[in-house]
Every structure is written in structure tokens, then in C-alpha cells.
Design a protein around this motif. Sequence first.
Motif, PDB file in Angstrom:
ATOM      1  N   GLY A 286       8.373   8.709  -7.401  1.00 32.76           N
ATOM      2  CA  GLY A 286       7.223   7.853  -7.693  1.00 32.76           C
ATOM      3  C   GLY A 286       7.576   6.710  -8.617  1.00 32.76           C
ATOM      4  N   ILE A 287       8.419   6.980  -9.594  1.00 33.70           N
ATOM      5  CA  ILE A 287       8.867   5.920 -10.509  1.00 33.70           C
ATOM      6  C   ILE A 287       9.637   4.852  -9.739  1.00 33.70           C
ATOM      7  CG2 ILE A 287      10.443   5.410 -12.430  1.00 33.70           C
ATOM      8  CD1 ILE A 287       9.680   8.230 -13.524  1.00 33.70           C
ATOM      9  N   GLY A 288      10.507   5.293  -8.822  1.00 36.08           N
ATOM     10  CA  GLY A 288      11.277   4.336  -8.023  1.00 36.08           C
ATOM     11  C   GLY A 288      10.385   3.461  -7.164  1.00 36.08           C
ATOM     12  N   ALA A 289       9.358   4.063  -6.543  1.00 38.84           N
ATOM     13  CA  ALA A 289       8.440   3.287  -5.701  1.00 38.84           C
ATOM     14  C   ALA A 289       7.667   2.266  -6.526  1.00 38.84           C
ATOM     15  CB  ALA A 289       7.484   4.229  -4.978  1.00 38.84           C
ATOM     16  N   THR A 290       7.216   2.679  -7.701  1.00 38.17           N
ATOM     17  CA  THR A 290       6.449   1.764  -8.554  1.00 38.17           C
ATOM     18  C   THR A 290       7.315   0.628  -9.060  1.00 38.17           C
ATOM     19  OG1 THR A 290       5.057   3.629  -9.238  1.00 38.17           O
ATOM     20  CG2 THR A 290       4.947   1.626 -10.579  1.00 38.17           C
ATOM     21  N   ALA A 291       8.550   0.933  -9.448  1.00 36.46           N
ATOM     22  CA  ALA A 291       9.463  -0.107  -9.917  1.00 36.46           C
ATOM     23  C   ALA A 291       9.744  -1.113  -8.805  1.00 36.46           C
ATOM     24  CB  ALA A 291      10.765   0.523 -10.410  1.00 36.46           C
ATOM     25  N   TRP A 292       9.940  -0.608  -7.587  1.00 34.53           N
ATOM     26  CA  TRP A 292      10.166  -1.502  -6.456  1.00 34.53           C
ATOM     27  C   TRP A 292       8.943  -2.391  -6.237  1.00 34.53           C
ATOM     28  CZ3 TRP A 292       7.993  -3.096  -2.029  1.00 34.53           C
ATOM     29  CH2 TRP A 292       8.802  -3.742  -1.088  1.00 34.53           C
ATOM     30  N   LEU A 293       7.751  -1.800  -6.305  1.00 36.01           N
ATOM     31  CA  LEU A 293       6.513  -2.536  -6.072  1.00 36.01           C
ATOM     32  C   LEU A 293       6.326  -3.660  -7.076  1.00 36.01           C
ATOM     33  CD1 LEU A 293       3.693  -2.934  -4.810  1.00 36.01           C
ATOM     34  CD2 LEU A 293       2.860  -1.123  -6.315  1.00 36.01           C
ATOM     35  N   VAL A 294       6.477  -3.350  -8.359  1.00 35.97           N
ATOM     36  CA  VAL A 294       6.261  -4.370  -9.386  1.00 35.97           C
ATOM     37  C   VAL A 294       7.300  -5.481  -9.262  1.00 35.97           C
ATOM     38  CG1 VAL A 294       6.095  -4.810 -11.873  1.00 35.97           C
ATOM     39  CG2 VAL A 294       5.176  -2.685 -10.926  1.00 35.97           C
ATOM     40  N   GLY A 295       8.552  -5.110  -8.981  1.00 37.95           N
ATOM     41  CA  GLY A 295       9.579  -6.123  -8.773  1.00 37.95           C
ATOM     42  C   GLY A 295       9.307  -6.987  -7.560  1.00 37.95           C
ATOM     43  N   PHE A 296       8.632  -6.421  -6.564  1.00 41.29           N
ATOM     44  CA  PHE A 296       8.326  -7.138  -5.331  1.00 41.29           C
ATOM     45  C   PHE A 296       7.215  -8.156  -5.518  1.00 41.29           C
ATOM     46  CE2 PHE A 296       5.935  -7.259  -1.244  1.00 41.29           C
ATOM     47  CZ  PHE A 296       6.931  -7.782  -0.431  1.00 41.29           C
ATOM     48  N   VAL A 297       6.189  -7.804  -6.291  1.00 39.76           N
ATOM     49  CA  VAL A 297       5.006  -8.667  -6.365  1.00 39.76           C
ATOM     50  C   VAL A 297       5.086  -9.698  -7.486  1.00 39.76           C
ATOM     51  CG1 VAL A 297       3.532  -6.879  -5.379  1.00 39.76           C
ATOM     52  CG2 VAL A 297       3.703  -7.076  -7.868  1.00 39.76           C
ATOM     53  N   VAL A 298       5.947  -9.492  -8.476  1.00 44.12           N
ATOM     54  CA  VAL A 298       6.045 -10.473  -9.565  1.00 44.12           C
ATOM     55  C   VAL A 298       6.831 -11.677  -9.063  1.00 44.12           C
ATOM     56  CG1 VAL A 298       7.024 -10.945 -11.837  1.00 44.12           C
ATOM     57  CG2 VAL A 298       5.842  -8.790 -11.416  1.00 44.12           C
ATOM     58  N   PRO A 299       6.243 -12.874  -9.078  1.00 41.21           N
ATOM     59  CA  PRO A 299       6.915 -14.046  -8.533  1.00 41.21           C
ATOM     60  C   PRO A 299       8.046 -14.539  -9.431  1.00 41.21           C
ATOM     61  CG  PRO A 299       4.831 -14.679  -9.553  1.00 41.21           C
ATOM     62  CD  PRO A 299       4.891 -13.170  -9.596  1.00 41.21           C
TER      63      PRO A 299
ATOM     64  N   LEU B 276       0.824  -1.203   0.000  1.00 39.76           N
ATOM     65  CA  LEU B 276       0.000   0.000   0.000  1.00 39.76           C
ATOM     66  C   LEU B 276       0.861   1.257   0.000  1.00 39.76           C
ATOM     67  CD1 LEU B 276      -2.772  -1.047   2.551  1.00 39.76           C
ATOM     68  CD2 LEU B 276      -3.001  -0.824   0.078  1.00 39.76           C
ATOM     69  N   ALA B 277       1.960   1.246   0.759  1.00 36.27           N
ATOM     70  CA  ALA B 277       2.837   2.415   0.817  1.00 36.27           C
ATOM     71  C   ALA B 277       3.522   2.656  -0.527  1.00 36.27           C
ATOM     72  CB  ALA B 277       3.880   2.233   1.912  1.00 36.27           C
ATOM     73  N   ALA B 278       4.005   1.588  -1.150  1.00 33.90           N
ATOM     74  CA  ALA B 278       4.665   1.737  -2.450  1.00 33.90           C
ATOM     75  C   ALA B 278       3.670   2.151  -3.524  1.00 33.90           C
ATOM     76  CB  ALA B 278       5.339   0.421  -2.835  1.00 33.90           C
ATOM     77  N   GLY B 279       2.509   1.484  -3.536  1.00 30.82           N
ATOM     78  CA  GLY B 279       1.494   1.833  -4.529  1.00 30.82           C
ATOM     79  C   GLY B 279       0.986   3.245  -4.356  1.00 30.82           C
ATOM     80  N   GLY B 280       0.785   3.661  -3.093  1.00 37.69           N
ATOM     81  CA  GLY B 280       0.331   5.026  -2.853  1.00 37.69           C
ATOM     82  C   GLY B 280       1.356   6.053  -3.270  1.00 37.69           C
ATOM     83  N   SER B 281       2.625   5.797  -2.993  1.00 39.47           N
ATOM     84  CA  SER B 281       3.695   6.720  -3.380  1.00 39.47           C
ATOM     85  C   SER B 281       3.784   6.837  -4.900  1.00 39.47           C
ATOM     86  CB  SER B 281       5.035   6.238  -2.809  1.00 39.47           C
ATOM     87  OG  SER B 281       5.007   6.183  -1.406  1.00 39.47           O
ATOM     88  N   GLY B 282       3.716   5.689  -5.571  1.00 33.58           N
ATOM     89  CA  GLY B 282       3.793   5.717  -7.030  1.00 33.58           C
ATOM     90  C   GLY B 282       2.614   6.420  -7.665  1.00 33.58           C
ATOM     91  N   ALA B 283       1.405   6.125  -7.171  1.00 32.48           N
ATOM     92  CA  ALA B 283       0.206   6.739  -7.742  1.00 32.48           C
ATOM     93  C   ALA B 283       0.165   8.238  -7.474  1.00 32.48           C
ATOM     94  CB  ALA B 283      -1.039   6.070  -7.162  1.00 32.48           C
TER      95      ALA B 283
ATOM     96  N   LEU C 179       6.882   4.526   8.151  1.00 29.64           N
ATOM     97  CA  LEU C 179       8.264   4.083   7.964  1.00 29.64           C
ATOM     98  C   LEU C 179       8.511   3.637   6.527  1.00 29.64           C
ATOM     99  CD1 LEU C 179       8.696   2.073  11.279  1.00 29.64           C
ATOM    100  CD2 LEU C 179       9.887   4.188  10.672  1.00 29.64           C
ATOM    101  N   TYR C 180       7.564   2.903   5.950  1.00 26.09           N
ATOM    102  CA  TYR C 180       7.718   2.464   4.569  1.00 26.09           C
ATOM    103  C   TYR C 180       7.702   3.654   3.609  1.00 26.09           C
ATOM    104  CZ  TYR C 180       6.746  -2.277   6.257  1.00 26.09           C
ATOM    105  OH  TYR C 180       6.792  -3.482   6.916  1.00 26.09           O
ATOM    106  N   ALA C 181       6.825   4.625   3.880  1.00 23.59           N
ATOM    107  CA  ALA C 181       6.770   5.821   3.036  1.00 23.59           C
ATOM    108  C   ALA C 181       8.097   6.569   3.078  1.00 23.59           C
ATOM    109  CB  ALA C 181       5.619   6.727   3.472  1.00 23.59           C
ATOM    110  N   LEU C 182       8.704   6.658   4.266  1.00 22.88           N
ATOM    111  CA  LEU C 182      10.018   7.290   4.387  1.00 22.88           C
ATOM    112  C   LEU C 182      11.066   6.509   3.602  1.00 22.88           C
ATOM    113  CD1 LEU C 182      10.314   8.352   8.155  1.00 22.88           C
ATOM    114  CD2 LEU C 182      10.008   9.833   6.149  1.00 22.88           C
ATOM    115  N   PHE C 183      10.972   5.178   3.665  1.00 20.28           N
ATOM    116  CA  PHE C 183      11.917   4.354   2.903  1.00 20.28           C
ATOM    117  C   PHE C 183      11.798   4.632   1.412  1.00 20.28           C
ATOM    118  CE2 PHE C 183      12.316   0.481   0.308  1.00 20.28           C
ATOM    119  CZ  PHE C 183      13.684   0.266   0.424  1.00 20.28           C
ATOM    120  N   PHE C 184      10.576   4.671   0.887  1.00 23.61           N
ATOM    121  CA  PHE C 184      10.403   4.906  -0.547  1.00 23.61           C
ATOM    122  C   PHE C 184      10.797   6.326  -0.937  1.00 23.61           C
ATOM    123  CE2 PHE C 184       7.388   1.276  -0.064  1.00 23.61           C
ATOM    124  CZ  PHE C 184       8.117   0.399  -0.852  1.00 23.61           C
TER     125      PHE C 184
END
Length: 290
Positions: free
Chosen positions: A219-232, A120-127, A189-194
Amino acid sequence: MTVSLAALVFVGLAIHRSFGDVQRQLVSPLFLIAILGCAVAYAVILQLVAIAWYRFLVLVDGPSLGLGRALAIFGRTQIYKYLPSNVMHMVGRFALARSAGTSNRALAVAQMGELSVIVLAAGGSGALLAWPIFQAAYARYGPGHPTLTVGLIAAGLLAIAFGMGLLFRFRMADIGGRALITSAEAFFLYALFFMGNGFLIVALVRAINDGGHIAELIGIGATAWLVGFVVPGAPGGLGVREAVLIMGLTAAGLPLPSATAVALGNRLVTVLGDCLVALAELVLRKGKSA
């Protein structure tokens, strides 16, 4: 696995199309200094993620494990994510914390809390920061390109699934009220990390190119991290994260060679940062046992 392979092919083609320019930028002294400095900074901001995980453990078990022990376990297992499957760091963290006396209930809550809130933190930051950029990237690379499409759908489904599971787990653990506070702390904390991770990407971009607005790059960095995280199947998001970074950065106006160099540089930053954290934990552990 198909998405991971498609992402690797995409990155390989990006490197091939501008190999000479990418090579020159990667060996630029300023860019190399930026990579080393960002790796150290990444190792520091990674502790925000570790503290958030610890807060979820405390929610159920109290401070029995101790913050220092939790950070050590997190640091030791962080490099496990580069093993096949992209989940071995979580498995290793679970096993080490369990052997240290943490309850299965606390570990289950911590894992589900981490997965749902960090998504949620990564997706919110990216969006919030880069939605127009990824609209442009989606238009450019189209629904026929699976990496961005499948990754974003998977991110949404994962957030919903773990959110529902998290609510159920909290109800079963009778910690519903305190869970909201802990989840809010973790989200912060996650928002600060992103935010910090995004500034590292800004630093890499500025080392070789003047393009891109700071908020968009974060935002691009957060989204890239998110997609890399959820793709198995992509160890540490390998290939997937780079592909999304290249798509986002080129949509933000960076030339393909610069976008590709930044994506590769970011991978070096995260790998070196994870290794620094694991090495620091090893040195401290050896010092205590000496």
C-alpha cells in the motif's frame, strides 16, 4: 514545482541525517542483488500497464495497431518520463501511435482512461492496504509539510476530473457499454501492477531490514507511486515518490536509514527497469530492420 523542490529537500535531509548508514546499506551485496533482480521484474510487470493502454485503444479502433506494436511504442517512450514535466512519455506515445495509424479519438480515450483508472487503482490499493500508515505519517509530518497533503489532494481532484472527462468522451464515442468492461479490465491490470510493484518494495526492505507488514508495504508503494504521478513538474515523480516512501516506511516502523535506502533503491529499480524495456524494444527493432 514547489512541491517537487520541497520533496527533494526532504529526501536530501533524510540522506544527510543518516548518510553513513544509508551508504553502507546501498552497497550491501544482498541489496545490490535485490535491486538488479527487482529491475528485471519491474520491466516485466510494466507490460501490464502497456496492455491496459492497448485495451483502451482497441475499445475505439479495434485491434488495428496490434499488441506487439503497442508494447513496442509503450516501451520506447517509457524513458521519456524522465524529461522535465512528467508527461513527455504520454506525448511521445501519442505521437508514435498516431503515426502508426491510430485515430485521435482512440488516443484521447486511451489517455483519459489510463489517467483516471490508474489513479483509482493506485489510490484504492493505498487506501485499502496502508490507510493507518498514512494517517500516522500525516500526523508525524503534519499539514505543514506540503508533499503528502498537496499530493493526495491533487490525486483526488485528478481522478474526479478525468473520470468526468472520461464519461463524456465515452458518450461522445458511443462506446459506453463496452467502456465499462474495458475499464474493469484495465483496473484489474493496474491493480496487479501495483501488487507486483509492492512486492518489489517488500524484497528491497527484506534485503536490509525485517520490518513492515507485506500488505502495508504494498500500500505504501502504491501511494508513493500515485503522489509522484500526480504532482506536476517532477520527472518520473523524482523526489516526490522518494519522500512519500520515506514517510510511509518510517511510519510503518522502519529506521530512517533503512527507509531512505529502500526509497533510493526503488528509484534505481524503476529507472533500470524502464531502461531495460526501452533497450529490449530497440534491440527487437534493430533485429527486424537488419
